[in-house]
Every structure is written in structure tokens, then in C-alpha cells.
Motif scaffolding. Structure first.
Motif, PDB file in Angstrom:
ATOM      1  N   VAL A 125       0.772  -1.006   0.008  1.00  0.00           N
ATOM      2  CA  VAL A 125      -0.096  -0.018   0.141  1.00  0.00           C
ATOM      3  C   VAL A 125       0.960   1.444   0.220  1.00  0.00           C
ATOM      4  O   VAL A 125       0.479   1.883  -0.935  1.00  0.00           O
ATOM      5  N   PHE A 126       1.932   1.356   0.500  1.00  0.00           N
ATOM      6  CA  PHE A 126       2.726   2.712   0.398  1.00  0.00           C
ATOM      7  C   PHE A 126       3.882   2.466  -0.331  1.00  0.00           C
ATOM      8  O   PHE A 126       4.441   3.655  -1.197  1.00  0.00           O
ATOM      9  N   PHE A 127       3.890   1.593  -1.336  1.00  0.00           N
ATOM     10  CA  PHE A 127       5.102   1.630  -2.091  1.00  0.00           C
ATOM     11  C   PHE A 127       4.492   1.138  -3.604  1.00  0.00           C
ATOM     12  O   PHE A 127       5.142   1.061  -4.847  1.00  0.00           O
ATOM     13  N   GLY A 128       2.865   0.492  -3.591  1.00  0.00           N
ATOM     14  CA  GLY A 128       2.115   0.447  -4.608  1.00  0.00           C
ATOM     15  C   GLY A 128       3.101   1.428  -5.972  1.00  0.00           C
ATOM     16  O   GLY A 128       2.945   0.860  -7.084  1.00  0.00           O
ATOM     17  N   VAL A 129       2.835   2.392  -5.522  1.00  0.00           N
ATOM     18  CA  VAL A 129       2.712   3.686  -6.419  1.00  0.00           C
ATOM     19  C   VAL A 129       3.834   4.341  -6.386  1.00  0.00           C
ATOM     20  O   VAL A 129       4.660   4.358  -7.466  1.00  0.00           O
ATOM     21  N   SER A 130       4.674   4.149  -5.527  1.00  0.00           N
ATOM     22  CA  SER A 130       5.785   4.673  -5.570  1.00  0.00           C
ATOM     23  C   SER A 130       7.025   4.624  -5.793  1.00  0.00           C
ATOM     24  O   SER A 130       7.770   4.971  -6.714  1.00  0.00           O
ATOM     25  N   GLU A 131       7.170   2.938  -5.309  1.00  0.00           N
ATOM     26  CA  GLU A 131       8.151   2.879  -6.692  1.00  0.00           C
ATOM     27  C   GLU A 131       7.919   2.424  -7.858  1.00  0.00           C
ATOM     28  O   GLU A 131       9.206   2.456  -8.268  1.00  0.00           O
ATOM     29  N   PRO A 132       7.473   1.558  -8.256  1.00  0.00           N
ATOM     30  CA  PRO A 132       7.587   2.138  -9.793  1.00  0.00           C
ATOM     31  C   PRO A 132       7.694   3.594 -10.112  1.00  0.00           C
ATOM     32  O   PRO A 132       8.536   3.589 -11.874  1.00  0.00           O
ATOM     33  N   MET A 133       6.702   4.496 -10.223  1.00  0.00           N
ATOM     34  CA  MET A 133       6.894   5.685 -10.240  1.00  0.00           C
ATOM     35  C   MET A 133       8.719   6.014 -10.018  1.00  0.00           C
ATOM     36  O   MET A 133       9.029   6.745 -11.301  1.00  0.00           O
ATOM     37  N   SER A 134       9.465   5.911  -9.055  1.00  0.00           N
ATOM     38  CA  SER A 134      10.571   5.764  -9.164  1.00  0.00           C
ATOM     39  C   SER A 134      11.446   5.416  -9.768  1.00  0.00           C
ATOM     40  O   SER A 134      12.577   5.899 -10.514  1.00  0.00           O
ATOM     41  N   HIS A 135      10.805   3.665  -9.950  1.00  0.00           N
ATOM     42  CA  HIS A 135      12.014   3.571 -11.327  1.00  0.00           C
ATOM     43  C   HIS A 135      11.553   3.946 -12.529  1.00  0.00           C
ATOM     44  O   HIS A 135      12.302   3.709 -13.541  1.00  0.00           O
ATOM     45  N   TYR A 136      10.510   5.013 -13.276  1.00  0.00           N
ATOM     46  CA  TYR A 136      10.913   5.274 -14.225  1.00  0.00           C
ATOM     47  C   TYR A 136      11.456   6.408 -14.478  1.00  0.00           C
ATOM     48  O   TYR A 136      11.674   6.854 -15.111  1.00  0.00           O
ATOM     49  N   THR A 137      11.165   7.624 -13.202  1.00  0.00           N
ATOM     50  CA  THR A 137      11.821   8.596 -13.201  1.00  0.00           C
ATOM     51  C   THR A 137      13.154   8.959 -13.146  1.00  0.00           C
ATOM     52  O   THR A 137      14.241   9.359 -13.722  1.00  0.00           O
ATOM     53  N   THR A 138      14.073   7.739 -12.162  1.00  0.00           N
ATOM     54  CA  THR A 138      15.212   7.764 -12.033  1.00  0.00           C
ATOM     55  C   THR A 138      15.497   6.213 -11.978  1.00  0.00           C
ATOM     56  O   THR A 138      15.478   5.639 -11.303  1.00  0.00           O
ATOM     57  N   PRO A 139      15.628   5.319 -13.352  1.00  0.00           N
ATOM     58  CA  PRO A 139      15.889   4.402 -13.293  1.00  0.00           C
ATOM     59  C   PRO A 139      17.297   3.737 -13.183  1.00  0.00           C
ATOM     60  O   PRO A 139      18.211   5.015 -13.110  1.00  0.00           O
TER      61      PRO A 139
END
Length: 539
Positions: A122-136
Motif C-alpha cells: 500500500v505504501f510503495f505500490g505507486v511510489s516505487e514503480p514511479m521511482s523506477h520510471y523517473t530515476t531508472p
């Protein structure tokens, strides 16, 4: 070597015990980690900067010099689980041929998810994929926010939250489950070492192992409650403009602590089972909502593509440490996660043991590892793919909101672009709250079991004393609030994660003990008849 266990005194059964709290605490297991935690919290309160710096340096040291060990070890534990479940030994039944399961497959699967990854996804479901997209990851060679970065962003989210995670948890659980149900040893982490060290598990070695597990999990649950509180507070600010402060945090923690203590008090068959079932239903509701009102076809295509991307790169990812580029990315991401999961593994494993009575090892691995891993891929596939699509094609500004307000608002930043945002944000906060409650109540019950004198000597001890559950529930609630107001939550989490290194060593020994037991089942399996037709029990 003595293998038959007889009770010297009646086990503590809970509400009827008259000895008082101090009289039923197993002090040899309880006192050392309790003192260490008190010292850590006081140090964090009095000198948070030094505490944070010391914890960060300790973690950096372990990740820098033992990153290779985390990488090999976590993959080894996953491989062990698959061997244990799908080799000929997978037919062994926990509790013996007459043991009957106490939970349905759905109940079992739901509780396994909630005890393992619920609050995290719930905490990382959006934030981690977004992080790998913005800073791979630098070694991948993708431009930030590019089509390639968006297409491959899910690869590492799956890697961090599915098979390796539960491989670490379940490897611990299998070893303890066989020792408890089949070798008839006490309900403790240290019992898994019986095939290696025999009755020395009842001495200092056993106390050290169990104390290490308690220190790691109390610190881990305390910091998880802090992060969950931050996420709920962030949602309240995002939705209603309520500024989080010490009083607001205390109220949130107070409500959560009351809920998970009551749930733990009612036991596995009532509160924990009921909450886990409803939590999974809430997850399915949120996933269905996002899938229906979001870019449905894109999400389905992206998730299917991501599964193939993940599986085809699983072996290279499992062993890659960027030796030439030395970006530090595998250490700060993958190995950080492995250390985190390892810190939780002994106690999560101990809790999973309670769910497996009457099941085979193969069923244990399937429901506790394969099932949750698939669910994790579906969750991250839906929420990760949707957020990346909204960011890349709709200029949703989710990444900007996360950068300004932190990862705790990432789910709410996505929901504001969907119909009925006020309702979905409330459901999102409810998901956070229930996710933490289901984690904390299972951990509260398990820690109470381990620290209760005389409890867990046989499977007849269904639930630890209520007073112990209440005690640990209050302790963890107060502990997390102190950490939160002192700013020491992240520092303590860092110091707890350092425990992942000795726990990895411990789990390798646990696996060695299990393998030894499998090689001599006639000696270590006490619940099956003396004469078995199965070739497993032949000379």
C-alpha cells in the motif's frame, strides 16, 4: 540425543493464569532485547543526530562489504523453498497423517499476505514503480521518464516484492514448522536448529537466537507503525488539510494500537482471520476500481509485459551487483530490501507456522510463497502501470506531488485523478490502517507466544496469555510514537535492518538443520507411524 519432549509444568493458557505479567514472562528471552531496545530509543531521543549517523554508517558498511552475501543468500533461500516444496519431501505433512487443517485455503492465503507485504504494497505500490520510471537504475541505460523506462519500471518492483520476499519469509517458516509440528520442539525460532545443536537450543544459543528475532521485529513493527501513521496523516492533510503533529500522530497510533491489540486478543481464528479476509476484499475492491476507471487495456498489456520482463531477467537480476559501474544502486535498493525482509523473517516465519498445521510442505510453499507473489505482481501491475501511464501520457504530476510531500501521499496523488477522489482516498487510508493492524496483530500474538514462560511446548497451546498480548500491543504503540516524535524512526529502522546480516547467517544454519532432518526422517519426524511405506522413511 533426547528428542521426546515432556512438559515440566502446565503451559500458560491465557485468561486463567494467576501469576501476573512478570511471573509469566520468559525473562531470558525477553530481557536482553528489551534492554537493547530501551537503550536504542533513549539514545535516539537524547542524541538523534549521532544515533542516525551511527545507524546509517553501520548499514552502509554491511551493504558495501556484504552486499554479495545478501545477493547470494536471498536467492539461495528462495531456491531452498522451491526445493523443499517441490522435491519428494514436499509430501511430508505438518503434524502427521491425522492432522487436519484449521483454516480454509482462502483464509490461509489472505493471512499470509497480510502478515508479509500488506502495509508495504500500500505504501510503495505507486511510489516505487514511479521511482523506477523517473530515476531508472543507471546500469540499465534508460533515459528518465522515457518510454523504455516506463515499459521496464515494473521489473524491479516485482523483483523486490514477490518471490524473493516470500522466499526469505517461508524459508524460515518451513524450518520452524517441521521442528514444531513433526520434531515436537517448542514454538520458538531456535527450535529449527535442533538437528544441528540438539538440546543446546534450551541454553544460551537458543536465548540469543530468539532474542535477536524479538529485537528485530519489535523495532521493525515500531517503525512500520510510524510509517503507516505518516501515511494516514499525509492522507488527512491531502484530503482535509489537517496538519499532522505530535497530537494527531498520537491519536492515530492510539486508535491503531487499540484495534490491533483487540484483534490479537481475540486470537487467530477470530480477529486476525476476520481482518485479513476483509483486508483482501478491500484490496480487490481498490484494484478493480483502478482497473475499471483507469487505462484498462494499457494496464493489462503493461502487466503481462512486465511479468515476462521480470521472469526473463530473474536470474540476472538475482545476481547482479554492478561491479564495473559501481553505482551503488543494487545495494541501496535490492540488498536494502533483502536486509529489511530478513529482519522480519524469523518472526513472520514463526507466525506462518501457526497457519500450516495439517498441510503438506508443498501446500505450505504454494500458499505462503507462490500465492502471495502472484498477488504482489497483480497489485504492482495495476497501481504501478496506472500511475506511470497517468504521468507519461496525461501529465498527472504524481511524481511532483511525491517529491514535495513524500512517498506517504503517492497513493492519494493517484486517486485524485479518478472519480470520487474523496471516497477513494478514505478507502486508501482505511487500507493503510487495516494493513498495519493485520501485520501488527499477528506480530503481537507471535511475540507474546515467544516471551511467555511455558507456552508453545506443544500444539495444544492455542493462544498466548491475553495479558501478554495487551502488554506487547501497548509497548509497540508507545514505542512507535516516541520514535516518530523524536525523528528517530528511520534511524531505528536502519539499525534494525543491520540485523539482517546475522539473521541471514542464522537462516542458512536453519536450512542446514532442515536438510539434515530430511536426510534422517526416522530420527526427527516424531508424528508419523514407526513403519511407513513411503521411501522417505526407509534406510
Amino acid at each position: 540425543m533426547e528428542t521426546d519432549l515432556t512438559l515440566k509444568e502446565p503451559a500458560v493458557t491465557g485468561r486463567g493464569d494467576k501469576r501476573g505479567l512478570w511471573g509469566i514472562i520468559n525473562k531470558k528471552i525477553f530481557v536482553p532485547p528489551a534492554l537493547l531496545l530501551v537503550v536504542a530509543v533513549l539514545f535516539g531521543l537524547l542524541n538523534p543526530e549521532s544515533f542516525g549517523k551511527g545507524a546509517s554508517e553501520a548499514l552502509s558498511f554491511t551493504l558495501k562489504y556484504f552486499g554479495w552475501f545478501y545477493t547470494i543468500g536471498s536467492t539461495f533461500l528462495l531456491g531452498f523453498c522451491l526445493w523443499a516444496g517441490f522435491s519428494k519431501y514436499g509430501d511430508i505433512k505438518l503434524g502427521g497423517p491425522d492432522a487436519e487443517p484449521e483454516l480454509s485455503l482462502f483464509n490461509w492465503w489472505a493471512i499470509a499476505i497480510c502478515a508479509g507485504i500488506a502495509i508495504g504494497i500500500v505504501f510503495f505500490g505507486v511510489s516505487e514503480p514511479m521511482s523506477h520510471y523517473t530515476t531508472p537504475a543507471p546500469f540499465l541505460g534508460y533515459e528518465p521518464k522515457s518510454l523504455a523506462a516506463g515499459e521496464h519500471a515494473m521489473r524491479y518492483a516485482f523483483f523486490h516484492w514477490t518471490f524473493h520476499t516470500y522466499g526469505i519469509y517461508v524459508s524460515s517458516a518451513i524450518c520452524i514448522a517441521f521442528a514444531f509440528y513433526n520434531t515436537r520442539k517448542p514454538f520458538k525460532v531456535s527450535s529449527s536448529l535442533y538437528p544441528l545443536i540438539g538440546d543446546r537450543i534450551k541454553g544460551n544459543w537458543g536465548y540469543f537466537v530468539d532474542g535477536l528475532a524479538i529485537f528485530a521485529i519489535v523495532g521493525g513493527v515500531g517503525t512500520s507503525l510510524g510509517f503507516g501513521t505518516m501515511q494516514i496523516g499525509g492522507g488527512m492533510k491531502f484530503l482535509w488539510g489537517i496538519e499532522p503533529n505530535n497530537i494527531v500522530w498520537l491519536l492515530i497510533i492510539g486508535v491503531l494500537t487499540l484495534c490491533y491489540t483487540i484483534s490479537s486478543y481475540t486470537g487467530l481464528q477470530k480477529g486476525i482471520r476476520l481482518l485479513s479476509e476483509n483486508n483482501i476484499r478491500l484490496y480487490f475492491l481498490l484494484m478493480a476500481f483502478v482497473l475499471f476507471f483507469g487505462p484498462t487495456i494499457h494496464v493489462l498489456e503493461s502487466t503481462v509485459t512486465a511479468v515476462g520482463d521480470y521472469l526473463s531477467n530473474l536470474v540476472p537480476m538475482s545476481f547482479y551487483l554492478d561491479p564495473m559501474g559501481k553505482s551503488g544502486w543494487p545495494g541501496s535498493w535490492s540488498n536494502f530490501y533483502w536486509a529489511w525482509w530478513l529482519a522480519f523473517a524469523p518472526i513472520v516465519g514463526l507466525f506462518l507456522v501457526r497457519l500450516g498445521y495439517g498441510r503438506t510442505i508443498r501446500q505450505f510453499v504454494t500458499v505462503n510463497l507462490i500465492g502471495p507473489a502472484i498477488f504482489g505482481m497483480v497489485w504492482f501491475g495495476i497501481f504501478g502501470s496506472t500511475s506511470i501511464y497517468m504521468e507519461h501520457f496525461k501529465n498527472a504530476g504524481i511524481a511532483k506531488v511525491i517529491a514535495e510531500h513524500g512517498n506517504e501521499v503517492s497513493l492519494f496523488a493517484l486517486f485524485q485523478h479518478f472519480p470520487m477522489p474523496s471516497l477513494t482516498m478514505i478507502l486508501g487510508m482505511l487500507a493503510v490502517a487495516v494493513s498495519f493492524i493485520t501485520l501488527a496483530d499477528s506480530m503481537t500474538s507471535t511475540i507474546a507466544s515467544m516471551t511467555t514462560k511455558g507456552f508453545g511446548e506443544s500444539r495444544e497451546d492455542k493462544e498466548p496469555p491475553a495479558v501478554m498480548k495487551i502488554f506487547w500491543g501497548i509497548v509497540m504503540g508507545l514505542f512507535s510514537w516516541v520514535l516518530l516524535i523524536s525523528g528517530g524512526a528511520s534511524a531505528l529502522q536502519t539499525s534494525v535492518i543491520v540485523c539482517g546480516l546475522p539473521i541471514l547467517v542464522l537462516q542458512i544454519f536453519m536450512v542446514a538443520g532442515y536438510i539434515r532432518a530430511m536426510g534422517n526422517l526416522k530420527e526427527y519426524d516424531k508424528v508419523n507411524p514407526p513403519i511407513r511405506k513411503s521411501s522417505l522413511y526407509e534406510e
